[in-house]
Design a protein around this motif. Structure first.
Motif, PDB file in Angstrom:
ATOM      1  N   THR A 170       0.819  -1.202   0.000  1.00  0.00           N
ATOM      2  CA  THR A 170       0.000   0.000   0.000  1.00  0.00           C
ATOM      3  C   THR A 170       0.857   1.258   0.000  1.00  0.00           C
ATOM      4  N   TYR A 171       0.213   2.384  -0.345  1.00  0.00           N
ATOM      5  CA  TYR A 171       0.904   3.669  -0.297  1.00  0.00           C
ATOM      6  C   TYR A 171       1.324   3.991   1.140  1.00  0.00           C
ATOM      7  N   TYR A 172       0.514   3.582   2.096  1.00  0.00           N
ATOM      8  CA  TYR A 172       0.853   3.812   3.502  1.00  0.00           C
ATOM      9  C   TYR A 172       2.139   3.075   3.864  1.00  0.00           C
ATOM     10  N   GLU A 173       2.267   1.830   3.436  1.00  0.00           N
ATOM     11  CA  GLU A 173       3.483   1.068   3.716  1.00  0.00           C
ATOM     12  C   GLU A 173       4.706   1.733   3.087  1.00  0.00           C
ATOM     13  N   LEU A 174       4.556   2.227   1.870  1.00  0.00           N
ATOM     14  CA  LEU A 174       5.670   2.906   1.201  1.00  0.00           C
ATOM     15  C   LEU A 174       6.095   4.153   1.980  1.00  0.00           C
ATOM     16  N   GLU A 175       5.100   4.951   2.408  1.00  0.00           N
ATOM     17  CA  GLU A 175       5.407   6.171   3.149  1.00  0.00           C
ATOM     18  C   GLU A 175       6.069   5.849   4.487  1.00  0.00           C
ATOM     19  N   GLN A 176       5.542   4.839   5.176  1.00  0.00           N
ATOM     20  CA  GLN A 176       6.078   4.482   6.483  1.00  0.00           C
ATOM     21  C   GLN A 176       7.497   3.903   6.368  1.00  0.00           C
ATOM     22  N   ARG A 177       7.728   3.036   5.389  1.00  0.00           N
ATOM     23  CA  ARG A 177       9.068   2.473   5.236  1.00  0.00           C
ATOM     24  C   ARG A 177      10.064   3.574   4.845  1.00  0.00           C
ATOM     25  N   ALA A 178       9.639   4.489   3.995  1.00  0.00           N
ATOM     26  CA  ALA A 178      10.520   5.599   3.628  1.00  0.00           C
ATOM     27  C   ALA A 178      10.875   6.435   4.855  1.00  0.00           C
ATOM     28  N   ARG A 179       9.893   6.666   5.718  1.00  0.00           N
ATOM     29  CA  ARG A 179      10.164   7.437   6.942  1.00  0.00           C
ATOM     30  C   ARG A 179      11.123   6.677   7.853  1.00  0.00           C
ATOM     31  N   LEU A 180      10.928   5.368   7.976  1.00  0.00           N
ATOM     32  CA  LEU A 180      11.841   4.554   8.782  1.00  0.00           C
ATOM     33  C   LEU A 180      13.264   4.648   8.244  1.00  0.00           C
ATOM     34  N   LEU A 181      13.419   4.565   6.930  1.00  0.00           N
ATOM     35  CA  LEU A 181      14.751   4.613   6.334  1.00  0.00           C
ATOM     36  C   LEU A 181      15.389   5.989   6.496  1.00  0.00           C
ATOM     37  N   GLU A 182      14.570   7.038   6.469  1.00  0.00           N
ATOM     38  CA  GLU A 182      15.114   8.377   6.710  1.00  0.00           C
ATOM     39  C   GLU A 182      15.750   8.470   8.094  1.00  0.00           C
ATOM     40  N   VAL A 183      15.202   7.730   9.044  1.00  0.00           N
ATOM     41  CA  VAL A 183      15.699   7.775  10.420  1.00  0.00           C
ATOM     42  C   VAL A 183      16.916   6.879  10.607  1.00  0.00           C
ATOM     43  N   ILE A 184      16.876   5.652  10.080  1.00  0.00           N
ATOM     44  CA  ILE A 184      17.939   4.683  10.382  1.00  0.00           C
ATOM     45  C   ILE A 184      19.006   4.582   9.308  1.00  0.00           C
ATOM     46  N   GLU A 185      18.719   5.016   8.075  1.00  0.00           N
ATOM     47  CA  GLU A 185      19.698   4.949   6.990  1.00  0.00           C
ATOM     48  C   GLU A 185      19.624   6.241   6.177  1.00  0.00           C
ATOM     49  N   PRO A 186      20.129   7.350   6.714  1.00  0.00           N
ATOM     50  CA  PRO A 186      19.933   8.647   6.052  1.00  0.00           C
ATOM     51  C   PRO A 186      20.838   8.877   4.846  1.00  0.00           C
ATOM     52  N   LEU A 187      20.843   7.921   3.922  1.00  0.00           N
ATOM     53  CA  LEU A 187      21.588   8.072   2.683  1.00  0.00           C
ATOM     54  C   LEU A 187      20.733   7.546   1.533  1.00  0.00           C
ATOM     55  N   GLY A 188      20.934   8.110   0.352  1.00  0.00           N
ATOM     56  CA  GLY A 188      20.186   7.669  -0.803  1.00  0.00           C
ATOM     57  C   GLY A 188      18.775   8.208  -0.812  1.00  0.00           C
ATOM     58  N   ASN A 189      17.987   7.717  -1.755  1.00  0.00           N
ATOM     59  CA  ASN A 189      16.593   8.134  -1.911  1.00  0.00           C
ATOM     60  C   ASN A 189      15.711   7.216  -1.075  1.00  0.00           C
ATOM     61  N   PRO A 190      15.126   7.694   0.036  1.00  0.00           N
ATOM     62  CA  PRO A 190      14.363   6.798   0.915  1.00  0.00           C
ATOM     63  C   PRO A 190      13.141   6.200   0.240  1.00  0.00           C
ATOM     64  N   ARG A 191      12.496   6.935  -0.646  1.00  0.00           N
ATOM     65  CA  ARG A 191      11.298   6.416  -1.306  1.00  0.00           C
ATOM     66  C   ARG A 191      11.661   5.285  -2.264  1.00  0.00           C
ATOM     67  N   GLU A 192      12.748   5.434  -2.984  1.00  0.00           N
ATOM     68  CA  GLU A 192      13.164   4.370  -3.892  1.00  0.00           C
ATOM     69  C   GLU A 192      13.644   3.146  -3.119  1.00  0.00           C
ATOM     70  N   LYS A 193      14.389   3.384  -2.041  1.00  0.00           N
ATOM     71  CA  LYS A 193      14.836   2.265  -1.208  1.00  0.00           C
ATOM     72  C   LYS A 193      13.648   1.560  -0.565  1.00  0.00           C
ATOM     73  N   ALA A 194      12.628   2.331  -0.144  1.00  0.00           N
ATOM     74  CA  ALA A 194      11.432   1.730   0.456  1.00  0.00           C
ATOM     75  C   ALA A 194      10.743   0.823  -0.558  1.00  0.00           C
ATOM     76  N   ARG A 195      10.619   1.293  -1.781  1.00  0.00           N
ATOM     77  CA  ARG A 195       9.993   0.484  -2.832  1.00  0.00           C
ATOM     78  C   ARG A 195      10.750  -0.828  -3.012  1.00  0.00           C
ATOM     79  N   GLU A 196      12.080  -0.748  -3.147  1.00  0.00           N
ATOM     80  CA  GLU A 196      12.875  -1.954  -3.376  1.00  0.00           C
ATOM     81  C   GLU A 196      12.798  -2.911  -2.186  1.00  0.00           C
ATOM     82  N   GLN A 197      12.884  -2.360  -0.982  1.00  0.00           N
ATOM     83  CA  GLN A 197      12.849  -3.219   0.196  1.00  0.00           C
ATOM     84  C   GLN A 197      11.511  -3.919   0.361  1.00  0.00           C
TER      85      GLN A 197
END
Length: 414
Positions: free
Chosen positions: A51-78
């Motif tokens: 879902t779009y919610y999962e994408l937004e939430q995973r991107a936010r998580l990655l912004e906090v724990i892995e602040p490198l790269g594009n979080p939205r693209e990394k969220a999609r791949e993960q």
């Protein structure tokens, strides 16, 4: 000391001009809001929705724990990989227990020197729902089970494998580097990564040193980022194969640190006749100073460094402060977080680094090396090497298996 070039070539000069332009950029704007329902399907993987919610939430998580790269693209791949990993887990009959979820949470939180409940609460303050992190842990634990079931019995490490691995690191191999360490926050990530990409293109020592003087927050900036000779075994194990394959003048990919990104340029590599010592444990202390890399906090850190001699002195400094203001522990080298291990690798006993930050740059880490304990038991050392080799081979099998699952998957993006 290696002689520096007297002039910067025109290509390097143009690169540095581009760097100057990038450094002047202001904070990036926020991403546009989604027009879709947050719980509608954004992607399907073998008919299972993300879902779009999962994408937004995973991107936010990655912004906090892995602040490198594009979080939205990394969220999609993960999340696509997560669906494939969970599908494989179902096929192998693997179910993650509550105990495994708790263990995975504590393991991840430990990397930030926190307890599991503290870590989840800290994520919640950053807008990450507990369920989002729980799903992240479940995916990781499920995949571990799959990898163990599929490949655990296929990996055999011989005595010759161990001897070969030991021979590559047991000599007196030392490297001489130059470094650029740039503070990074979620707000400045895009600009910092653009700067880092330009620095990575540099090939001359003079140009890299100029970049260090302009952008680096490390104390070595005053000498153009130059670092003295360091035993290769002092550095994190993940960096060693990268550095030993580099030629003088080459620059590493950006290396994520806590609150910063680092680039290293190879300046020289040598092997002496004496074996480099190995360590069973490294004891270090972290004293946390509020204020991040502000001039006032850095000045306070310099004053503190000049006023103490050993790690024990930090107890007196922190005696009237909360217990969490000072952290001290002895750990196996493999258990030390990469950013801390990188800094400790350059320090002698009771020397200090102030290159790291925590709390998204709001807290400066006053890092002191207390002691290195030499490894005395050769049998234990061989066991550790064997375990590391086994892990590397299993990871290689796992990556190949995941690549195959991706290739065979039906992935539909809305």
């Amino acid at each position: 000391m290696m002689m520096m070039l007297s002039r910067v070539s025109r290509p390097a000069h143009n690169t540095l001009r581009r760097l100057s332009v990038l450094a002047a950029l202001v904070l990036a704007g926020a991403a546009p809001a989604l027009s879709q329902s947050p719980f509608s399907s954004a992607i399907t993987v073998n008919e299972r929705a993300i879902t779009y919610y999962e994408l937004e939430q995973r991107a936010r998580l990655l912004e906090v724990i892995e602040p490198l790269g594009n979080p939205r693209e990394k969220a999609r791949e993960q999340l696509i990989d997560d669906r494939l990993k969970l599908q494989a887990a179902r096929e192998y009959g693997i179910e993650v227990t509550a105990e495994q979820i708790e263990a995975g949470t504590e393991e991840f939180a430990g990397r930030a020197d926190m307890k599991g409940d503290e870590f989840i609460a800290a994520l919640a303050e950053e807008g990450v729902a507990p369920e989002t992190f729980r799903d992240f842990v479940i995916s990781g634990q499920s995949w571990r089970g799959v990898v163990r079931a599929r490949f655990g019995g296929r990996v055999e490490i011989t005595e010759e494998d161990i001897d070969r691995a030991l021979s590559t690191t047991s000599g007196g191999l030392q490297v001489r580097l130059a470094e650029v360490i740039i503070p990074i926050t979620p707000q400045t990530e895009q600009q910092v990564m653009q700067v880092a990409a330009e620095i990575q293109k540099l090939t001359s020592y003079a140009a890299f040193s100029d970049a260090a003087r302009q952008y680096s927050a490390a104390p070595t900036r005053d000498q153009g980022g130059r670092v003295d000779w360091v035993p290769i075994t002092n550095l994190p194990s993940q960096l060693r194969p990268i550095l030993t394959s580099m030629k003088p003048g080459e620059v590493t990919d950006p290396v994520p640190l806590s609150g910063a990104v680092a680039l290293f340029q190879m300046r020289g590599i040598t092997e002496g006749p004496v074996s480099t010592p190995r360590y069973s444990a490294i004891e270090y202390a972290e004293y946390y100073l509020p204020g991040g890399r502000s001039p006032e906090t850095l000045a306070r850190a310099r004053t503190l460094r000049d006023s103490i001699d050993t790690c024990n002195d930090l107890y007196g400094v922190a005696k009237d402060q909360p217990p969490e203001a000072l952290y001290r522990e002895a750990r196996k080298p493999s258990e030390i977080p990469n950013d801390v291990a990188t800094e400790l690798g350059r320090l002698d006993k009771h020397e200090v680094s102030t290159n790291l930050t925590r709390n998204q740059g709001q807290t400066l880490v006053f890092l002191m090396l207390c002691e290195r304990t030499p490894a005395l038991d050769q049998d234990v050392e061989r066991e550790e090497v064997a375990e590391a080799l086994r892990g590397q081979r299993i990871n290689s099998f796992a990556e190949s298996y995941l690549d195959r699952l991706r290739a065979e998957a039906v992935i539909v993006e809305k």
